[in-house]
Design an enzyme around this catalytic site. Structure first.
Site, mmCIF file in Angstrom:
data_model
loop_
_atom_site.group_PDB
_atom_site.id
_atom_site.type_symbol
_atom_site.label_atom_id
_atom_site.label_comp_id
_atom_site.label_asym_id
_atom_site.label_seq_id
_atom_site.Cartn_x
_atom_site.Cartn_y
_atom_site.Cartn_z
ATOM 1 N N ASP A 162 -2.043 8.266 -7.630
ATOM 2 C CA ASP A 162 -0.755 7.829 -7.087
ATOM 3 C C ASP A 162 0.379 8.747 -7.528
ATOM 4 O O ASP A 162 0.251 9.496 -8.508
ATOM 5 C CB ASP A 162 -0.474 6.391 -7.538
ATOM 6 C CG ASP A 162 0.365 5.611 -6.536
ATOM 7 O OD1 ASP A 162 0.987 6.236 -5.651
ATOM 8 O OD2 ASP A 162 0.397 4.372 -6.645
ATOM 9 N N ASP B 174 1.639 1.337 1.726
ATOM 10 C CA ASP B 174 1.668 0.120 0.912
ATOM 11 C C ASP B 174 1.826 -1.125 1.776
ATOM 12 O O ASP B 174 1.555 -2.240 1.314
ATOM 13 C CB ASP B 174 2.831 0.183 -0.087
ATOM 14 C CG ASP B 174 2.511 1.038 -1.297
ATOM 15 O OD1 ASP B 174 1.324 1.332 -1.538
ATOM 16 O OD2 ASP B 174 3.454 1.409 -2.017
#
Length: 786
Positions: A471, A539
């Protein structure tokens, strides 16, 4: 393939051709598009026998030639070409004039990747065109041909052969001139949780400039864009696609000149860029990707999908089926312990998942997003047995084990920051900005790169870890590095540092499946895909929004690289409620995962999830590696229809998605594509269920007894039982399915319901499986039905 024929060159793929001609010291683009037969180059050359008023004559010996009227592959600088150009530089002595003149053409075998950057593999041949200025500044244009997928890649290499420094102020990967301007430009901008929505604008005189300055390829504007004829559809018309094998700040520009020509250019973002080359030094740009199709946007996408799967994604997982995963993030966030994780993993194994992923919060003092980031010490309060102990228990359940990292970032409240506060990106004399309570580590510094490589590799060696989610949760700011004497190098140097880190870690862990992530889809690009076979698409896991995100992404990238999860409802990003079947039906067109607490689902929902996973596994190869087709335009419509077709056409899956219900709306037939006209197919809807509470008080019109629709009895029943949806099964020939289409069972209209009615409220969907059969099938009295 590549042909060098005197003063013209041909680069040809199966269906496209890129033809170049030499005119004095210039190289012009004669044609890029559909492959054509060229006896000689004269019909394709721009005719310039008499000058236009206002022209600047390039050279006296070539008068009245003006650069403004030519389709140029490389433009001499400040010599009369007033369009946006691929290069801008400061020559020895301070001048910005650079008269690049063609020297020679070289034909090379295979691909010629740039140093220190990812690039496509497996190119058939490369054409190198060499240019030079009188001062000795040399430029080489590289063109590599990928005949199997109708792709040609391009890049530049600039070498300073002068006796004094030269400073690059802009170094794009290419410029491409097209002779007309009747195109529609599609870019794919967005933001966090709203990535890659198509934005269309017809070209007009002037420049359309787009890109990223965030330090990443960015959700703000993906590096992929396309130019299409105004009448192009998903299936017909001319469509060009463009992309970069690059993960940093970038710029694209499409400019229509006063003379009606279109110049396309893209590459490293020039804003803030400066790169000085000492004598003998060189600079290489990232590789750019170009494709063309006459078969519309789906044809263009098919080229790029094949290119990504065959020439970008590599390693053990390149063409391997990807496992169905459960990620714990939205189930627990930071609040977990080993017992809770194992409970989630047991539920996942019971329902058929294959991989359990532990997300953020496993290390240091990481109980929230304000501390711990940068430390790689396992939090023993949460995980007494460490990563190895947890991984072994997860493996014992029959699951693979995966782990989340964010190696490029650090919190101020961390051991790493306290030991090395100077390692963050910060400008002297300024207080550095934060994002998500974190700073960016300075990847321009070799010691920072070495720290990340060593610690990530040590963590991966400490336990049997099968999957890594990498990430990067914030944009880069305060751009400065003490490792650089020239701060205009910062953004590109950071990306070169990132590539060194990724290359080292991936090489050390060849069996692990890596998934890229950056606040969702903030770094979704071909550069990352050279190291990581899949990327977290967004997301935002809302089924409605994901239709738009995945459809936009599909124009440049195949479903096999899109991480797609089924999450809780109401959705954590939009608070929108959607059926659990629709959440699956959208996520199935990609690499399927779940991100919710399976143990909190009702027994009826758990049964539905188990059926979903079983269905996906049965057709996984299709969902991940079939040919993706958008059956209708995905934007500006109240519906979305996708199809994944097997390479040999023997089977397919079809997704049909409703956005907002319009009562008694028109319902055109469902038309498919890509089938053999004279082949017989069997089409069957995926068995689905619907929550009985969807009916509300209407349930009393179905049941023989009256119940309180909001009462305990209704909820008790709904927890254990979901109502089957309609069944549909047809046998039909390919021509019928493509040109006439099937008329599905009647949708619910508010006047009655039975087993032959399709209940399709807001955000409903269906998935169909289609297979080719060898012989005619018997009917049971209903024409066309089995």
């Amino acid at each position: 393939m590549i042909t060098v024929n005197g003063d013209w060159f041909a680069l040809e793929t199966a269906n496209t051709g890129y033809y170049l001609g030499v005119r004095g010291g210039l190289v012009e683009n004669l044609h890029y598009g559909a492959r054509v037969r060229v006896e000689n180059s004269v019909p394709l050359r721009e005719k310039t026998d008499i000058g236009y008023g206002g022209d600047v004559v390039y050279r006296a010996e070539s008068a009245p030639l003006s650069l403004e009227h030519l389709c140029l592959e490389l433009s001499p600088l400040q010599k009369g070409d007033y369009r946006a150009q691929s290069l801008s530089l400061v020559m020895p002595g301070g001048a910005r004039t650079a008269d690049f003149s063609f020297v020679c053409a070289r034909r090379l075998e295979g691909s010629v990747p740039p140093e220190g950057m990812p690039a496509a593999r497996g190119g058939a041949e490369t054409l190198a065109l060499d240019f030079s200025t009188p001062e000795g500044v040399a430029v080489t244009l590289f063109y590599t041909v990928y005949p199997d997928c109708d792709v040609i890649t391009r890049r530049l290499c600039i070498k300073n052969g002068a006796d004094a420094p030269v400073t690059l102020e802009k170094a794009l990967s290419y410029q491409l001139d097209l002779p007309g301007c009747d195109y529609v430009l599609s870019t794919f901008p967005g933001a966090w949780a709203r990535e890659r929505h198509e934005a269309c604008v017809p070209l007009t005189p002037g420049a359309h400039v787009f890109g990223s300055t965030t330090g990443a390829s960015s959700a703000f504007c993906n590096p992929f864009f396309m130019l299409c004829a105004p009448d192009a559809t998903e299936f017909n018309g001319d469509a060009y696609g463009f992309n970069l094998v690059y993960s940093g700040s970038h710029m694209g520009c499409v400019e229509v000149s006063p003379w009606g020509k279109t110049r396309v250019a893209a590459g490293i973002q020039p804003e803030g860029f400066a790169w000085t080359l000492a004598p003998g030094e060189r600079f290489e740009t990232p590789e750019a990707v170009l494709t063309f199709s006459r078969a519309g946007k789906n044809g263009m996408s098919a080229n790029l999908h094949a290119f990504v799967q065959e020439h970008i994604v590599r390693g053990k997982w390149a063409k391997k089926d990807r496992p169905v995963l459960l990620n714990n993030w939205e189930a627990t966030y930071f609040d977990f312990n080993e017992r809770k994780l194992l409970s989630l993993a047991k539920d996942a194994a019971k329902l058929g998942a294959e991989l359990f992923v532990l997300d953020d919060g496993w290390f240091g003092a990481r109980d929230n997003d304000a501390k711990g980031l940068g430390d790689y010490t396992v939090n023993r309060k949460k995980l007494p047995g460490g990563l190895a102990g947890l991984a072994e228990k997860v493996h014992a359940l029959g699951l693979l084990f995966g782990l989340w990292f964010e190696p490029e970032m650090v919190n101020a409240d961390s051991g790493l920051f306290r030991a090395h506060p100077d390692w963050i990106v910060q400008t002297p004399g300024n207080v550095p900005a934060t994002g998500r309570n974190q700073y960016v580590l300075d990847l321009c510094r070799a010691e920072v790169q070495d720290y990340i490589i060593a610690n990530v590799n040590a963590t991966l060696a400490s336990a049997p870890i099968d999957y890594v989610k990498w990430d990067m949760n914030r944009h880069i700011s305060d751009n400065y590095s003490p490792a650089l004497a020239e701060q205009g190098r910062f953004s590109h140097s950071y990306i070169l540092g990132l590539y060194r880190v990724l290359q080292s870690i991936v090489e050390q862990n060849p069996d692990a499946l890596f998934e890229g992530c950056s606040s969702g889809g903030n770094r979704f690009d071909l550069g990352i895909l050279c190291y990581m076979p899949q990327i977290w698409t967004s997301d935002d896991t809302d089924a409605y929004e994901r239709q738009l995100i995945q459809a936009g992404t599909s124009y440049g990238y195949p479903p096999s690289v899109m991480g797609c999860h089924v999450s809780a409802s109401p959705n954590h990003q939009t608070a929108r409620t959607s059926p659990i079947e629709s959440r699956f039906n959208v996520a199935a067109f990609g690499v399927l995962g779940y991100e919710l607490d399976l143990g909190r689902l009702t027994p009826a929902e758990q049964k539905a999830v188990a059926a979903q996973i079983a269905y996906y596994k049965a057709h996984r190869r299709l969902f991940q590696y079939g040919r993706f087709l958008r059956l209708c335009p995905p934007f500006g419509k109240n519906k979305c229809e996708w199809m994944m077709l097997a390479p040999d056409g023997s089977e397919a899956v079809v997704g049909e998605y409703l956005r907002l219900l319009r009562p008694n709306a028109e319902k055109p037939p469902l038309r498919l594509a890509g089938l053999a006209q004279d082949a017989l197919y069997e089409l069957e809807v995926r068995p689905q269920v619907v929550d009985v509470r969807t009916f509300g008080s209407l349930i009393n019109q179905i049941l023989p007894v009256k119940v309180n629709a909001g009462g305990h009895l209704m909820h008790a029943v709904a927890d254990r039982y979901m109502m089957p949806c309609e069944t549909e099964r047809y046998a039909a020939y390919g021509d019928l399915l493509m040109y006439a289409g099937i008329r599905q069972k009647q949708a619910f209209t508010g006047t009655g319901y039975n087993e032959n009615v399709r209940l399709m409220p807001d955000f409903s969907s269906r998935v169909y499986y289609l297979r080719r059969v060898d012989a005619a099938l018997r009917t049971n009295g209903e024409e066309g039905a089995l």
